[in-house]
Design a protein around this motif. Structure first.
Motif, short mmCIF file in Angstrom:
data_model
loop_
_atom_site.label_atom_id
_atom_site.label_comp_id
_atom_site.label_asym_id
_atom_site.label_seq_id
_atom_site.Cartn_x
_atom_site.Cartn_y
_atom_site.Cartn_z
N UNK A 53 2.07 12.77 -4.34
CA UNK A 53 3.20 12.15 -5.03
C UNK A 53 2.69 11.37 -6.22
N UNK A 54 3.60 11.03 -7.11
CA UNK A 54 3.27 10.24 -8.29
C UNK A 54 3.22 8.77 -7.89
N UNK A 55 2.01 8.25 -7.74
CA UNK A 55 1.89 6.87 -7.29
C UNK A 55 2.46 5.90 -8.31
N UNK A 56 2.42 6.27 -9.59
CA UNK A 56 3.00 5.40 -10.61
C UNK A 56 4.47 5.14 -10.37
N UNK A 57 5.19 6.18 -9.93
CA UNK A 57 6.62 6.03 -9.65
C UNK A 57 6.83 5.02 -8.53
N UNK A 58 6.03 5.13 -7.47
CA UNK A 58 6.19 4.21 -6.34
C UNK A 58 5.79 2.78 -6.72
N UNK A 59 4.76 2.63 -7.54
CA UNK A 59 4.36 1.29 -7.95
C UNK A 59 5.42 0.65 -8.85
N UNK A 60 6.01 1.46 -9.73
CA UNK A 60 7.10 0.94 -10.57
C UNK A 60 8.28 0.52 -9.71
N UNK A 61 8.59 1.33 -8.68
CA UNK A 61 9.68 0.98 -7.78
C UNK A 61 9.39 -0.34 -7.06
N UNK A 62 8.17 -0.48 -6.56
CA UNK A 62 7.81 -1.72 -5.86
C UNK A 62 7.95 -2.93 -6.78
N UNK A 63 7.55 -2.75 -8.05
CA UNK A 63 7.69 -3.85 -9.01
C UNK A 63 9.15 -4.20 -9.24
N UNK A 64 9.98 -3.18 -9.41
CA UNK A 64 11.41 -3.42 -9.65
C UNK A 64 12.05 -4.12 -8.46
N UNK A 65 11.67 -3.66 -7.24
CA UNK A 65 12.26 -4.27 -6.04
C UNK A 65 11.80 -5.71 -5.89
N UNK A 66 10.53 -5.97 -6.19
CA UNK A 66 10.01 -7.33 -6.05
C UNK A 66 10.64 -8.28 -7.06
N UNK A 67 10.78 -7.82 -8.30
CA UNK A 67 11.31 -8.69 -9.36
C UNK A 67 12.83 -8.77 -9.33
N UNK A 68 13.49 -7.65 -9.03
CA UNK A 68 14.94 -7.63 -9.11
C UNK A 68 15.65 -8.08 -7.87
N UNK A 69 14.95 -8.06 -6.72
CA UNK A 69 15.58 -8.44 -5.45
C UNK A 69 14.83 -9.62 -4.84
N UNK A 70 13.69 -9.33 -4.23
CA UNK A 70 12.84 -10.37 -3.63
C UNK A 70 11.49 -9.74 -3.35
N UNK A 71 10.45 -10.54 -3.31
CA UNK A 71 9.10 -9.99 -3.14
C UNK A 71 8.96 -9.12 -1.88
#
Length: 284
Positions: free
Chosen positions: A218-236
């Motif tokens: 899988x594209x790890x960049x996609x998952x890392x971007x998702x983790x960043x968005x979830x951490x910043x936009x919702x909660x860590x």
């Protein structure tokens, strides 16, 4: 590899400089040295490991030199007897940084030099590595038979007696592909290099997939971007939980989903996280 090949991996040495430890089973970056070498030759038609049988990351054929502990030339001969391809990739089982790109370069070098009988990897000092090499099976079998006849067997004979009579082409090692682990200091160096910033994530993901029996890329960049968005936009804490849910959703799609299912689930979750962030901005 451009040419079909079988692989012979020598994994039965005494490892005296490691105090007699089971060197092929030593773990570097969460994977055994033997599994790391096997991962570098996934396209082998037949993979033969010369050594005592053990669990491996993929199925292999096992054999043993006679007598056991008879040295690398005797082990090589035992492995060659179990192969059938015209090109044989020969590897030692202590190469933590060997990769499939190096295997392909060895094969290509043999393809580009029809007169050559072996493509040898050379290390940073220009030394030949006969256990990181691609051999034409006909000349290899011929010389093994000759040496065995001349010496009454192959036990304890040096590898240089074989490679010095074969017509060679040389391939310079790139990166750390020729690095081998003979001592505990070598093991420590390899483990430290695995944890270097530029490689640690890839190494960790590969180790986890190996441990869980997952072959999906899988594209790890996609998952890392998702983790960043979830951490910043919702909660860590949303970052690991969201990526887990994405993986679960992709698994529900079944084997036919593949990497595309992961990407689609990640896209939906990322859009949702971004919408949460937008709502927070509006409220602010």
């Amino acid at each position: 590899m451009t040419t079909a090949y079988d692989a012979v991996v020598l994994a039965g040495g005494a490892a005296r400089r490691l105090g007699g430890s089971d060197k092929p089973g030593v773990r570097v970056g969460g994977r055994t040295l033997l599994d790391r070498v096997l991962a570098a030759c996934p396209d082998a038609g037949r993979t033969v490991v010369v050594g005592d049988p053990r669990p491996t990351v993929r199925p292999v054929r096992w054999t043993r030199e006679e007598p056991p502990g008879g040295g690398p030339l005797a082990a090589l001969d035992a492995g060659v007897r179990e192969t059938e391809a015209d090109v044989l990739l020969v590897l030692s089982a202590d190469l933590p940084f060997l990769d499939d790109a190096t295997v392909r370069r060895l094969s290509a070098a043999l393809d580009d030099a029809p007169e050559a009988e072996v493509a040898l990897l050379t290390d940073a000092e220009g030394r030949d590595q006969p256990l990181v090499a691609a051999y034409r099976s006909g000349p290899l079998r011929r010389e093994l038979a000759r040496l065995g006849h001349e010496h009454g067997g192959l036990a304890d004979l040096p590898l240089r007696g074989l490679t010095r009579v074969l017509r060679s082409v040389r391939v310079a090692a790139e990166s750390q592909a020729s690095f081998d682990c003979d001592t505990w200091e070598d093991i420590a160096v390899a483990r430290a290099r695995i944890r270097e910033h530029g490689t640690v994530l890839d190494e960790w993901i590969t180790a986890v997939k190996n441990e869980l029996g997952i072959e999906l890329d899988v594209d790890t960049g996609v998952l890392l971007d998702l983790a960043r968005d979830a951490a910043h936009g919702v909660a860590r804490p949303a970052a690991p939980l969201t990526t887990f849910l994405v993986g679960y959703a992709a698994a529900l799609a079944g084997p036919e989903g593949g990497p595309e299912a992961v990407a689609e689930a990640a896209r939906k979750a990322a859009a949702l996280a971004q919408s949460w962030a937008a709502e927070q901005d509006e409220a602010g």
